[in-house]
Scaffold this motif. Sequence first.
Motif, PDB file in Angstrom:
ATOM      1  N   ARG A 195       0.929  -1.199  -0.143  1.00  0.00           N
ATOM      2  CA  ARG A 195      -0.028  -0.028  -0.062  1.00  0.00           C
ATOM      3  C   ARG A 195       0.763   1.115   0.086  1.00  0.00           C
ATOM      4  NH1 ARG A 195      -5.166  -0.609   3.526  1.00  0.00           N
ATOM      5  NH2 ARG A 195      -4.983   1.821   3.379  1.00  0.00           N
ATOM      6  N   SER A 196       0.404   2.228  -0.725  1.00  0.00           N
ATOM      7  CA  SER A 196       1.411   3.424  -0.682  1.00  0.00           C
ATOM      8  C   SER A 196       0.542   4.633  -0.914  1.00  0.00           C
ATOM      9  CB  SER A 196       2.430   3.440  -2.086  1.00  0.00           C
ATOM     10  OG  SER A 196       1.688   3.159  -3.035  1.00  0.00           O
ATOM     11  N   LEU A 197       0.855   5.866  -0.452  1.00  0.00           N
ATOM     12  CA  LEU A 197       0.190   7.067  -0.323  1.00  0.00           C
ATOM     13  C   LEU A 197      -0.267   7.573  -1.812  1.00  0.00           C
ATOM     14  CD1 LEU A 197      -0.904   9.153   1.568  1.00  0.00           C
ATOM     15  CD2 LEU A 197       0.968  10.429   0.927  1.00  0.00           C
ATOM     16  N   ASP A 198      -1.393   7.774  -2.043  1.00  0.00           N
ATOM     17  CA  ASP A 198      -2.154   7.943  -3.266  1.00  0.00           C
ATOM     18  C   ASP A 198      -1.888   9.739  -3.021  1.00  0.00           C
ATOM     19  OD1 ASP A 198      -4.268   9.640  -4.977  1.00  0.00           O
ATOM     20  OD2 ASP A 198      -4.223   7.488  -5.772  1.00  0.00           O
ATOM     21  N   GLU A 199      -1.053  10.563  -3.879  1.00  0.00           N
ATOM     22  CA  GLU A 199      -0.885  11.862  -3.609  1.00  0.00           C
ATOM     23  C   GLU A 199      -2.142  12.536  -4.012  1.00  0.00           C
ATOM     24  OE1 GLU A 199       1.785  13.336  -2.269  1.00  0.00           O
ATOM     25  OE2 GLU A 199       2.953  11.725  -2.234  1.00  0.00           O
ATOM     26  N   GLU A 200      -2.855  12.300  -4.966  1.00  0.00           N
ATOM     27  CA  GLU A 200      -4.068  12.913  -5.173  1.00  0.00           C
ATOM     28  C   GLU A 200      -5.502  12.946  -4.259  1.00  0.00           C
ATOM     29  OE1 GLU A 200      -7.471  12.798  -8.528  1.00  0.00           O
ATOM     30  OE2 GLU A 200      -5.473  12.602  -9.249  1.00  0.00           O
ATOM     31  N   LEU A 201      -5.263  11.741  -3.439  1.00  0.00           N
ATOM     32  CA  LEU A 201      -6.294  11.486  -2.572  1.00  0.00           C
ATOM     33  C   LEU A 201      -5.746  11.835  -1.125  1.00  0.00           C
ATOM     34  CD1 LEU A 201      -8.169   8.243  -3.950  1.00  0.00           C
ATOM     35  CD2 LEU A 201      -8.969  10.598  -4.206  1.00  0.00           C
ATOM     36  N   GLY A 202      -4.585  11.715  -0.960  1.00  0.00           N
ATOM     37  CA  GLY A 202      -3.789  11.903   0.371  1.00  0.00           C
ATOM     38  C   GLY A 202      -4.250  10.755   1.229  1.00  0.00           C
ATOM     39  N   VAL A 203      -4.445   9.298   0.782  1.00  0.00           N
ATOM     40  CA  VAL A 203      -4.697   8.313   1.360  1.00  0.00           C
ATOM     41  C   VAL A 203      -3.929   7.020   0.908  1.00  0.00           C
ATOM     42  CG1 VAL A 203      -6.837   8.801   2.363  1.00  0.00           C
ATOM     43  CG2 VAL A 203      -6.566   7.522   0.292  1.00  0.00           C
ATOM     44  N   PRO A 204      -3.610   6.119   1.768  1.00  0.00           N
ATOM     45  CA  PRO A 204      -2.746   4.858   1.247  1.00  0.00           C
ATOM     46  C   PRO A 204      -3.834   3.911   0.375  1.00  0.00           C
ATOM     47  CG  PRO A 204      -3.019   4.438   3.719  1.00  0.00           C
ATOM     48  CD  PRO A 204      -3.810   6.064   3.222  1.00  0.00           C
ATOM     49  N   ILE A 205      -3.240   3.456  -0.873  1.00  0.00           N
ATOM     50  CA  ILE A 205      -4.085   2.715  -1.543  1.00  0.00           C
ATOM     51  C   ILE A 205      -3.363   1.338  -2.109  1.00  0.00           C
ATOM     52  CG2 ILE A 205      -5.590   4.570  -2.403  1.00  0.00           C
ATOM     53  CD1 ILE A 205      -3.722   4.146  -5.081  1.00  0.00           C
ATOM     54  N   PHE A 206      -3.981   0.465  -2.402  1.00  0.00           N
ATOM     55  CA  PHE A 206      -3.354  -0.828  -2.721  1.00  0.00           C
ATOM     56  C   PHE A 206      -2.762  -0.544  -3.789  1.00  0.00           C
ATOM     57  CE2 PHE A 206      -4.187  -5.213  -4.785  1.00  0.00           C
ATOM     58  CZ  PHE A 206      -3.202  -5.773  -4.015  1.00  0.00           C
ATOM     59  N   SER A 207      -1.333  -1.119  -3.795  1.00  0.00           N
ATOM     60  CA  SER A 207      -0.519  -0.495  -4.934  1.00  0.00           C
ATOM     61  C   SER A 207       0.204  -2.008  -5.126  1.00  0.00           C
ATOM     62  CB  SER A 207       0.467   0.565  -4.730  1.00  0.00           C
ATOM     63  OG  SER A 207      -0.293   1.713  -4.294  1.00  0.00           O
ATOM     64  N   PRO A 208      -0.148  -3.105  -5.903  1.00  0.00           N
ATOM     65  CA  PRO A 208       0.792  -4.267  -6.080  1.00  0.00           C
ATOM     66  C   PRO A 208       1.838  -3.899  -7.054  1.00  0.00           C
ATOM     67  CG  PRO A 208      -1.489  -4.330  -7.201  1.00  0.00           C
ATOM     68  CD  PRO A 208      -1.482  -3.039  -6.354  1.00  0.00           C
ATOM     69  N   GLU A 209       3.039  -4.415  -6.763  1.00  0.00           N
ATOM     70  CA  GLU A 209       4.084  -4.540  -7.945  1.00  0.00           C
ATOM     71  C   GLU A 209       4.558  -5.857  -8.153  1.00  0.00           C
ATOM     72  OE1 GLU A 209       6.819  -2.729  -4.827  1.00  0.00           O
ATOM     73  OE2 GLU A 209       5.953  -0.750  -5.164  1.00  0.00           O
ATOM     74  N   GLN A 210       4.874  -5.955  -9.352  1.00  0.00           N
ATOM     75  CA  GLN A 210       5.308  -6.854  -9.995  1.00  0.00           C
ATOM     76  C   GLN A 210       6.802  -7.405  -9.498  1.00  0.00           C
ATOM     77  OE1 GLN A 210       3.798  -8.792 -12.978  1.00  0.00           O
ATOM     78  NE2 GLN A 210       5.108 -10.411 -12.850  1.00  0.00           N
ATOM     79  N   LEU A 211       7.212  -8.651  -9.016  1.00  0.00           N
ATOM     80  CA  LEU A 211       8.766  -8.769  -8.509  1.00  0.00           C
ATOM     81  C   LEU A 211       9.513  -9.169  -9.594  1.00  0.00           C
ATOM     82  CD1 LEU A 211       7.854 -10.778  -5.475  1.00  0.00           C
ATOM     83  CD2 LEU A 211       8.527  -8.531  -5.640  1.00  0.00           C
TER      84      LEU A 211
END
Length: 105
Positions: free
Chosen positions: A89-105
């Motif tokens: 999860r990482s901070l969505d700058e536009e919304l100002g809240v953490p959102i699910f952010s899956p990353e390919q390894l």
Amino acid sequence: VTYCNVVELPGTKAGYGYGETLHLTGPIEMTGASGIICHEPDGTLSPHVHISMSDRYGNAHGGHLKEGTKVLLTLDAVIGEIEGINMTRSLDEELGVPIFSPEQL
């Protein structure tokens, strides 16, 4: 059970956020749950679980499960792992809240 719900938060980027922590006492039946178990960018464990519950009178409740909830008898859960994906999860700058952010390894 300790949980919270989304409320209006004027002055925030999204206009919404998590409200005060709510507590249900007595025997509570969890009727359903779904969510993700991931990590914050700093590696901190970050479960995000939505729950549905009913109290002894059949009243329905639901929201975001919070730390501190204890199981009275049993809880059956199935947890799956997706290979090759870093669940974050990482901070969505536009919304100002953490959102699910899956990353390919």
